[in-house]
Design a protein around this motif. Sequence first.
Motif, PDB file in Angstrom:
ATOM      1  N   ASP A 121      -2.499  27.582  56.544  1.00 18.07           N
ATOM      2  CA  ASP A 121      -3.450  26.470  56.546  1.00 18.07           C
ATOM      3  C   ASP A 121      -4.287  26.449  57.812  1.00 18.07           C
ATOM      4  N   VAL A 122      -3.645  26.709  58.933  1.00 15.63           N
ATOM      5  CA  VAL A 122      -4.374  26.707  60.205  1.00 15.63           C
ATOM      6  C   VAL A 122      -5.435  27.795  60.191  1.00 15.63           C
ATOM      7  N   LEU A 123      -5.031  28.969  59.717  1.00 20.48           N
ATOM      8  CA  LEU A 123      -5.995  30.067  59.705  1.00 20.48           C
ATOM      9  C   LEU A 123      -7.143  29.747  58.750  1.00 20.48           C
ATOM     10  N   MET A 124      -6.838  29.010  57.687  1.00 23.07           N
ATOM     11  CA  MET A 124      -7.890  28.542  56.785  1.00 23.07           C
ATOM     12  C   MET A 124      -8.884  27.669  57.563  1.00 23.07           C
ATOM     13  N   GLN A 125      -8.323  26.780  58.384  1.00 26.41           N
ATOM     14  CA  GLN A 125      -9.183  25.820  59.076  1.00 26.41           C
ATOM     15  C   GLN A 125     -10.031  26.459  60.155  1.00 26.41           C
ATOM     16  N   VAL A 126      -9.507  27.499  60.813  1.00 22.76           N
ATOM     17  CA  VAL A 126     -10.317  28.104  61.868  1.00 22.76           C
ATOM     18  C   VAL A 126     -11.308  29.115  61.299  1.00 22.76           C
ATOM     19  N   LYS A 127     -11.238  29.330  59.996  1.00 24.68           N
ATOM     20  CA  LYS A 127     -12.162  30.271  59.377  1.00 24.68           C
ATOM     21  C   LYS A 127     -13.608  29.878  59.667  1.00 24.68           C
ATOM     22  N   GLY A 128     -13.908  28.593  59.455  1.00 25.66           N
ATOM     23  CA  GLY A 128     -15.274  28.110  59.682  1.00 25.66           C
ATOM     24  C   GLY A 128     -15.750  28.379  61.098  1.00 25.66           C
ATOM     25  N   PRO A 129     -15.028  27.869  62.105  1.00 26.68           N
ATOM     26  CA  PRO A 129     -15.447  28.124  63.482  1.00 26.68           C
ATOM     27  C   PRO A 129     -15.539  29.609  63.825  1.00 26.68           C
ATOM     28  N   LEU A 130     -14.611  30.402  63.306  1.00 32.30           N
ATOM     29  CA  LEU A 130     -14.650  31.836  63.617  1.00 32.30           C
ATOM     30  C   LEU A 130     -15.897  32.481  63.026  1.00 32.30           C
ATOM     31  N   LEU A 131     -16.201  32.116  61.772  1.00 31.67           N
ATOM     32  CA  LEU A 131     -17.386  32.699  61.145  1.00 31.67           C
ATOM     33  C   LEU A 131     -18.640  32.260  61.879  1.00 31.67           C
ATOM     34  N   ALA A 132     -18.649  30.988  62.323  1.00 32.32           N
ATOM     35  CA  ALA A 132     -19.814  30.511  63.071  1.00 32.32           C
ATOM     36  C   ALA A 132     -19.961  31.314  64.351  1.00 32.32           C
ATOM     37  N   ALA A 133     -18.838  31.589  65.009  1.00 30.78           N
ATOM     38  CA  ALA A 133     -18.913  32.367  66.244  1.00 30.78           C
ATOM     39  C   ALA A 133     -19.374  33.792  65.962  1.00 30.78           C
ATOM     40  N   CYS A 134     -18.977  34.313  64.790  1.00 33.66           N
ATOM     41  CA  CYS A 134     -19.366  35.685  64.441  1.00 33.66           C
ATOM     42  C   CYS A 134     -20.862  35.817  64.265  1.00 33.66           C
ATOM     43  N   SER A 135     -21.535  34.740  63.890  1.00 35.24           N
ATOM     44  CA  SER A 135     -22.983  34.865  63.759  1.00 35.24           C
ATOM     45  C   SER A 135     -23.664  34.072  64.873  1.00 35.24           C
ATOM     46  N   SER A 136     -22.936  33.900  65.966  1.00 37.69           N
ATOM     47  CA  SER A 136     -23.493  33.118  67.060  1.00 37.69           C
ATOM     48  C   SER A 136     -24.581  33.893  67.789  1.00 37.69           C
ATOM     49  N   GLU A 137     -25.362  33.144  68.540  1.00 32.34           N
ATOM     50  CA  GLU A 137     -26.471  33.755  69.265  1.00 32.34           C
ATOM     51  C   GLU A 137     -25.947  34.626  70.403  1.00 32.34           C
ATOM     52  N   SER A 138     -24.818  34.216  70.956  1.00 34.30           N
ATOM     53  CA  SER A 138     -24.253  34.973  72.070  1.00 34.30           C
ATOM     54  C   SER A 138     -23.504  36.175  71.521  1.00 34.30           C
ATOM     55  N   ARG A 139     -23.986  37.365  71.859  1.00 29.26           N
ATOM     56  CA  ARG A 139     -23.366  38.577  71.326  1.00 29.26           C
ATOM     57  C   ARG A 139     -21.939  38.716  71.798  1.00 29.26           C
ATOM     58  N   GLU A 140     -21.702  38.288  73.007  1.00 27.65           N
ATOM     59  CA  GLU A 140     -20.375  38.460  73.575  1.00 27.65           C
ATOM     60  C   GLU A 140     -19.358  37.623  72.807  1.00 27.65           C
ATOM     61  N   LEU A 141     -19.752  36.387  72.495  1.00 24.59           N
ATOM     62  CA  LEU A 141     -18.865  35.505  71.732  1.00 24.59           C
ATOM     63  C   LEU A 141     -18.641  36.096  70.345  1.00 24.59           C
ATOM     64  N   CYS A 142     -19.721  36.594  69.780  1.00 17.52           N
ATOM     65  CA  CYS A 142     -19.679  37.198  68.458  1.00 17.52           C
ATOM     66  C   CYS A 142     -18.665  38.338  68.446  1.00 17.52           C
ATOM     67  N   PHE A 143     -18.688  39.144  69.494  1.00 16.30           N
ATOM     68  CA  PHE A 143     -17.774  40.277  69.561  1.00 16.30           C
ATOM     69  C   PHE A 143     -16.318  39.810  69.627  1.00 16.30           C
ATOM     70  N   ALA A 144     -16.065  38.828  70.497  1.00 15.89           N
ATOM     71  CA  ALA A 144     -14.695  38.326  70.624  1.00 15.89           C
ATOM     72  C   ALA A 144     -14.214  37.776  69.282  1.00 15.89           C
ATOM     73  N   ALA A 145     -15.106  37.071  68.578  1.00 15.47           N
ATOM     74  CA  ALA A 145     -14.711  36.491  67.301  1.00 15.47           C
ATOM     75  C   ALA A 145     -14.413  37.587  66.283  1.00 15.47           C
ATOM     76  N   LEU A 146     -15.244  38.631  66.265  1.00 14.84           N
ATOM     77  CA  LEU A 146     -15.010  39.720  65.309  1.00 14.84           C
ATOM     78  C   LEU A 146     -13.650  40.373  65.550  1.00 14.84           C
ATOM     79  N   CYS A 147     -13.304  40.537  66.816  1.00 17.98           N
ATOM     80  CA  CYS A 147     -12.005  41.144  67.120  1.00 17.98           C
ATOM     81  C   CYS A 147     -10.876  40.274  66.575  1.00 17.98           C
ATOM     82  N   HIS A 148     -11.035  38.955  66.676  1.00 14.23           N
ATOM     83  CA  HIS A 148      -9.987  38.084  66.167  1.00 14.23           C
ATOM     84  C   HIS A 148      -9.963  38.077  64.646  1.00 14.23           C
ATOM     85  N   VAL A 149     -11.132  38.212  64.037  1.00 14.52           N
ATOM     86  CA  VAL A 149     -11.162  38.312  62.570  1.00 14.52           C
ATOM     87  C   VAL A 149     -10.349  39.518  62.122  1.00 14.52           C
TER      88      VAL A 149
END
Lengths: 455, 738
Positions: free
Chosen positions: B272-300
Motif C-alpha cells: 500500500d505504501v509503495l502504491m501511495q508513493v507511486k504518484g510522487p515518484l512519477l512526478a519526480a521522474c518527469s520533474s524539471e530537475s534532471r538530477e531529481l529525475c535521475f534519483a527517482a528513476l533509480c528508486h523506480v
Amino acid sequence: MRRGCWEGKAGQGWAGKAGQGRAGAGFPAVRGESLLEGQPTRVLLFRGRRAGQAQLLLSPGLLSRKAMISQFFILSSKGDPLIYKDFRGDCGGRDVAELFYRKLTGLPGDESPVVMHHGDRHFIHVRHSGLYLVATTSENISPFSLLELLSRLATLLGDYCGSLGEGTISRNVALVYELLDEVLDYGYVQTTSTEMLRNFIQTEAVVSKPFSLFDLSSVGLFGAETQQSKVAPSSAASRPVLSSRSDQSQKNEVFLDVVERLSVLIASNGSLLKVDVQGEIRLKSFLPSGSEMRIGLTEEFCVGKSELRGYGPGIRVDEVSFHSSVHLDEFESHRILRLQPPQGELTVMRYQLSDDLPSPLPFRLFPSVQWDRGSGRLQVYLKLRCDLPPKSQALNVRLHLPLPRGVVRWTSRASLGLPAKGPPPRLLLWGWALPASPLNFPGTHAPASRSASSG
Amino acid sequence: MPYLGSEDVVKELKKALCNPHIQADRLRYRNVIQRVIRHMTQGLDMSGVFMEMVKASATVDIVQKKLVYLYMCTYAPLKPDLALLAINTLCKDCSDPNPMVRGLALRSMCSLRMPGVQEYIQQPILNGLRDKASYVRRVAVLGCAKMHNLHGDSEVDGALVNELYSLLRDQDPIVVVNCLRSLEEILKQEGGVVINKPIAHHLLNRMSKLDQWGQAEVLNFLLRYQPRSEEELFDILNLLDSFLKSSSPGVVMGAAKLFLILAKKFPHVQTDVLMQVKGPLLAACSSESRELCFAALCHVRQILHSLPGHFSSHYKKFFCSYSEPHYIKLQKVEVLCELVNDENVQQVLEELRGYCTDVSADFAQAAVFAIGGIARTYTDQCVQILTELLGLRQEHITTVVVQTFRDLVWLCPQCTEAVCQALPGCEEHIQDSEGKQALIWLLGIHGERIPNAPYVLEDFVENVKSETFPAVKMELLTALLRLFLSRPAECQDTLGRLLHYCIEEEKDMAVRDRGLFYYRLLLAGVDEVKWILCSPKSDPSLGLLEDQAERPVNSWASDFNTLVPVYGKARWATISKCRGVEHHGPELPNASCATSGPLVPAENKERVQDLPDSGALMLVPSRQLTAECFEKTWLSLKVAHQQVFPWQGMVHPDTLQMALQVVNIQTIAMSRAGAQPWKAYLSAQDDTGCLFLTELLLEPENLEMQVSVKQSKTRTETLHSFISVLETVIGTIGDFKS
C-alpha cells in the motif's frame, strides 16, 4: 479526504479504524511518563538510554545516518570556484572543487554525473542556470532531500541576489556567504524560509544593471507582456526580495505565473503517442509578510477523472499538490486557495496531466521525407503550424533536426529565416519568435534538402 | 585577478587594511574585506593579513563582523596563535545584547577548528544552551557537537548529554532537531542517540511543527524506534500518513522508508505504501530537475525488482524525450525493460525500436540490448525486430544485434531457426572484436543450419593474418573445428590452413597453444574431438540463474532513500568495500574463522567420510539429474531449510564443484565466476532415494552465502546431516579464500 488509517489485518484496509471512531482522535499524547513533568523524572527517564540499548535492534545500515554535508561550493560552467565553504573540516582541503570538475568532465559515458564518489566522499550536484551547486558528504544521505536542498539553495540565491548567474554570484559574494552561514551550520540545514532568513541577512544585493526596455531577450517570467495591455516588462523576475530596506517607494506587488511544461511524442504518422503536462502556479510576492491572499481558480477546475461535472470537458488535471502554506478550506466548494505568502518566490500549486488533453496542441509538425536512392539525396519537408489562440503568441520557438553521420552536404531553404548550406553539422537548428494568429502565421514551410552519401 | 602573484595582492590589501582613512570609512573598509574574501574563494593564500583582520573584527558593523569571522574560520588552523587574539572579541560578542551577534560569535568561535580552543568555548556554549533567544540555543546545541569533535577522544560529558536530552523539549523546533543531530555525533561510539518511547512519542507529536528538512531528518531518526505493540505501530503509521502526501519529495521518501521498515512484518501495508508513493515518484521522474529525475528513476528500478507490475500502466512516463541527457535515457530504457508485460509489450518494443536508430551510438546499442533482454520472455516479436534492424546495415547496430542473438540462442533455443536465417550477410558489417566473436561462435555451433557458414569462416581464415584481436582467432579455431565435425567435406581444407597458420606463423602464444592443442586432439581421433568439443548448444536453465527473482521488499527497505539505489547495488558494494577495509579491516577474518572453525582440507576429508555414520546419511553418486528435471522438482518443492554461511571474496566455481563432487553432491548449474549475485544449484541423493536440492546464493556486499535446501521426502535427521556436510564443504572453501 481520507484520514490515514493503517490497519494490521489484510482486507480491512483503510476504513477499519474510522469505523471505530479512532482515526480522528489523533495520537495519544505521551502517557504517564510525560516529558513535560518536573525536572527529576526527566533526567531519570533519559538516563535509561544505556539500559534501553539492549532492546534496540540497530542494524549497521541504520546506525550512522546523519544528514549533513561536509562542503558546499558553486562552480561556474567552466569550473572556476565562485563560492566555497567548508562546514566541517573533515574532508580534505579545498582542492575538492577542482577534483569534482575533473571527475565531471572525465566521466565515462554510461555513468551518471549526479552522484560521484572519490574515496569515501560523495559529490552530489545540481546544475542550475549554468552553475554547478555541489555538496560533498561522507554519509549515506537521502538523495531526495539533498537534491531538494540544492535546488532550494538555488532558488534562495536567486531570490536574494535578483537572479542566479555567474555575474550575480560573484558580485554578491558577501551576501551568498552570509546566506550560507544562516542556512547551514556544521553542515546541517537550519532554515530555508525566506521569512526567517530575512531577519538575519544584512548585506544588500548588488543589482547588475537597470532594466532596459530595449532588452527584450529578458522578457520572461514575471513580466511577459500581453496584447491587451502593453505594460512595460517588469523587472520583477530579477529583483531581489530584500531591496525594501533602503528604498521606501517599494510597491506592494504580487506576480503570478502559470508555467506549463508540455512534452509530446508524435509518431511518424502524426498520431499522438504520449502527452504529458507538468504545470505549476508560481508566485513572486513583494507584499509585507502576513498579508493574506486568495487565489480563485475557475470553478470548472476538477481533479482526477471521476470528478467531471457540468457541461463540457471543464479544466481537468490528473494530480495536484499544494505548497504547505496554502489553506484548502474553500478549495472543495469554491476553488479558492487561501495563503499567506512569504516574500520571494514560491510554487503555490503543481499539477500534472497526461494523455487526454482538453485543448489542441500549440504546434503541429507535418514532416515529409523523400529519399532518392540514385543521387543519394534526402529531402525533408517540415511544415510547422501554430494553433495558439489569436491573443497569444509563441516566443523563442526552436526546431532541432539531428542529422545522421553520413551526411556530406546540406542546404536549407526556410520560409522564415535565411537559406543556409555548408559542411554538415550534427544538428540543424532554427529559431523564431512566431506570431500567434493563424492569419499572420502562414504555416512555416521549412524545406531542408540535403545531399547524403550512403557511404 | 587570480594571475597576479599572491604576495603582491596580500601586500596591497594589507596596506589598505591598515590605512586609517579606509578604516574610518565604513563602506570602503567593508569593500577591502570583501576583496580579501573573494581572493580566498579563488584559492589564494590570504593568511598573511590575519593580524589586520583580527583588528577589523572589533566593529559594530555586523556585515563586516560576519565577513571577518568567515575569514577567521578558514585560516584559524593555519595561524592558531594569532587566532587566540580574536577569542577576546568573540567572547565579548557572546554576551552582546543583540541575539544575532551572540549567535554569530558563538557559531564562529565553535567553528575555529584549532587545538586549545575548547577551554574558551565551553563556558559560552553552556551559557548559550540556556539563552533566552532560540537563535542562540540552536547555535549552542550544534556547538556541543563541534566541541566534542574537536576533543578527538571519545570521552563523553554526561552532564552535557543530559542537558541536550532535556533540550529535546525546547519550544523551538530547530533546537529540537539540532539536539538530535548533536547527540548523534556525541554518542557516536555508543551507537548514536537513543530513541526510546517517550522521545519517539514526543517527536511524533512535534512533527507538524517542523519544516520539511526537520521532518525528513526526524523521520530518519525514528527508524531506530521499535514500537512495543502492533497497536502502537499502527497508531504511528496513522499519524504519519499525511507525510506521504507532503509536497517535498524528501519528506515523502523519508516517510515511505519509515513505513516500509516499521511494517516489515505486514507485506500488504508495504504494498500500500509503495502504491501511495507511486504518484510522487512519477512526478519526480518527469520533474524539471534532471538530477531529481535521475534519483527517482533509480528508486523506480529498485521497486520494480520486488513488484514487477508496479509501474506497468505508466510505461509512457518512461519514454525518452529527445533533449534528455544520456544518463537519464539509459535509466529509462532499463526501467522500460523491467516493467514490460503482456499489455504494453507492443508499445514498449515499438518505442525501443525507435531508439535503435538514435544518433548516439551508445544509446542505440543500449536499446538493442534492452530488446534482447525483453526477448527472453517475448522471443518471437523481439527476434523479428532485431532481424529488421540488421537490414539497416549499420556497423554499430549489426554488431550488438549479433551479440544479442548469441546470448538469446543460448537461453532460448526455440529461436535458433529464426536467428540462423537472419545471420547470412551480417559479416560485412561487423568490424569490432566482440561482434566478430559472437558471429563466429554462432556460425560454429549452429553451422549445420546455415548454408554458407563454411564459406564465411573461410573468409575469416583468409584474412586471419590481418586480424588484430587474438580473442577472435581463438574463437575462429574453436568454431571451425566444431563445424568440421558436422560438415567435414567443406571445412577440412580451411581448417588445415588455419591450423598451419596458427602453429607456424602466429605470434600470440595463447592462440598458438590452442592451435597445437586442437592439432594433437585431431591426431587422437575424431571421436575424442567430438567428446571434448560437442557440449550442449543451449542452456535454458541459465535463464533461471540470471533471472532476477522477485526480491522481498525487506531486502532493500533499509537502502530506500539512500545513495545505494542511485549508485546501483554493485557499485555501492565496491565503494563500501574499499571503505570497509579501512574501518574494519582486522575484524572480518576473525568472524569468518570463528564460525567456519579451524579446519584444514585434510582433516575435512576425513570428517566428511565420518559423517555418514554419525548422521545416518549416505549420499550416493549414481543419480544424474537433467536441468529440466531439476527445475521441475525445484519449483514443486518447498524450502525445507534455510541458512546463512559467512563468506568472503570471490567464488571459484571449479574448486567448489570439485569439493562438492568429493561428497557426492552434483552441480546442476552455476553462475560465472565473479557474477553478482552469484548462484548455484546443487542436487544430491541418499541411499533411500531422498533428493536434496540446494540453491546457493552469494551477494558479495553481505559477506554471506545464503543456502536454501529442498527435500523430496521430509526427514529432519537426514536433512540436518546434509546441511552439516554442506556447511563443512563451504566452510573449507571459504577458508581457502581468507
